[in-house]
Design an enzyme around this catalytic site. Sequence first.
Site, PDB file in Angstrom:
ATOM      1  N   ASP A  44       0.841  -1.207   0.000  1.00  0.00           N
ATOM      2  CA  ASP A  44       0.000   0.000   0.000  1.00  0.00           C
ATOM      3  C   ASP A  44       0.873   1.254   0.000  1.00  0.00           C
ATOM      4  O   ASP A  44       0.366   2.371  -0.103  1.00  0.00           O
ATOM      5  CB  ASP A  44      -0.994  -0.001   1.174  1.00  0.00           C
ATOM      6  CG  ASP A  44      -0.310   0.099   2.515  1.00  0.00           C
ATOM      7  OD1 ASP A  44       0.923  -0.016   2.580  1.00  0.00           O
ATOM      8  OD2 ASP A  44      -1.025   0.299   3.524  1.00  0.00           O
ATOM      9  N   SER A  45       2.196   1.059   0.037  1.00  0.00           N
ATOM     10  CA  SER A  45       3.112   2.183  -0.153  1.00  0.00           C
ATOM     11  C   SER A  45       2.978   2.733  -1.574  1.00  0.00           C
ATOM     12  O   SER A  45       3.550   3.774  -1.886  1.00  0.00           O
ATOM     13  CB  SER A  45       4.557   1.767   0.141  1.00  0.00           C
ATOM     14  OG  SER A  45       4.874   0.588  -0.553  1.00  0.00           O
ATOM     15  N   GLU A 178       8.804  -4.902  10.748  1.00  0.00           N
ATOM     16  CA  GLU A 178       9.227  -3.575  10.282  1.00  0.00           C
ATOM     17  C   GLU A 178       9.725  -2.733  11.448  1.00  0.00           C
ATOM     18  O   GLU A 178       9.041  -2.597  12.472  1.00  0.00           O
ATOM     19  CB  GLU A 178       8.060  -2.850   9.583  1.00  0.00           C
ATOM     20  CG  GLU A 178       8.503  -1.477   9.061  1.00  0.00           C
ATOM     21  CD  GLU A 178       7.534  -0.809   8.102  1.00  0.00           C
ATOM     22  OE1 GLU A 178       6.506  -1.419   7.756  1.00  0.00           O
ATOM     23  OE2 GLU A 178       7.820   0.342   7.710  1.00  0.00           O
TER      24      GLU A 178
HETATM   25  O1  KIV Z   1       3.550  -1.194   1.708  1.00  0.00           O
HETATM   26  C1  KIV Z   1       4.743  -1.437   1.948  1.00  0.00           C
HETATM   27  O2  KIV Z   1       5.660  -0.987   1.251  1.00  0.00           O
HETATM   28  C2  KIV Z   1       5.055  -2.276   3.108  1.00  0.00           C
HETATM   29  C3  KIV Z   1       6.494  -2.566   3.364  1.00  0.00           C
HETATM   30  C4  KIV Z   1       7.076  -1.487   4.153  1.00  0.00           C
HETATM   31  C5  KIV Z   1       6.691  -3.881   4.004  1.00  0.00           C
HETATM   32  O3  KIV Z   1       4.177  -2.681   3.802  1.00  0.00           O
END
Ligand code: KIV
Length: 279
Positions: A44-45, A178
């Site tokens: 979701d990043s 994380e």
């Molecule tokens: O959405 C993302 O990029 C993540 C990573 C930080 C593991 O959840």
Amino acid sequence: MKKDIGFLRGKKQQHQPITVLTCYDYPTACLQDDAGIDIVFVGDSVGTNILGYKSETEVTMADMRHHLKAVRRGVTDAYLLVDMPYAADCDVKQAVTNAKFFLADGADGVKLEGGIEKIPIVKALAEQGIETCAHIGHNPQIHGSKAATHGKTFAKAKRLIKAAEALADAGAKLIVLEKITEEVSQIITETVDIPTIGIGAGRYCDGQVLVINDVLGIGPLFKHAKRYQDYDHLTFEAILQYVNEVENGDFPTDDNVVHIAPNKLARVQKWLESERRNI
Ligand code: KIV
């Protein structure tokens, strides 16, 4: 060879590091798969890295499904993991419905942010045969973008270890750690039998995940990440050069154009002249 959970577990057992990168689009998915990445992860990043949102909490199911489908088209061998976005798993029923949408779009597994409060959802998904990846420590959907390291005190370390054990017992197949102290991540990795995937969690996790933008050098540099390319600089330089060449008349050149045959051009010109005479 298609990589499944059995393959990833085998890597843990043989102490072979598992490689994971976030991915948001088709061409990058093709490159990651060709490079032999174990898990291609539609995080979701995508919201903050691609869509220009201020926070992960703005990301919707529609956003995730759109990017998942693009990535799916580029992945052949890697395990394809997708993030459940914020507020898309508020209760078990909603989580199961949304996870099924992701499976229909081609995901192999679904990641859920949160600690032991996610156990009923992990259990329900496991009962439906849906593979989940838990995610503890820093949770951007809950804690925001300011990432403090977790697991620095006895009480917090204990809570993280207990949460990892409980999520694994509930049926999680993978777990992201994380921003957790290296020592606590190592204890979790040695305690649970599911693969641990670290980000800012030190050297002793079963695998590592980074955000593809951080690897390519798009945007700011974070302590936990490493830049393998200076994409921002390369892209900016390419754009500047294009603008200059168009403005100076250096692009396009004869190499970039397609010509009409001289006899056909002569016919066009003759016809044009007669048209003009008739006006
Ligand atoms: O959405 C993302 O990029 C993540 C990573 C930080 C593991 O959840």
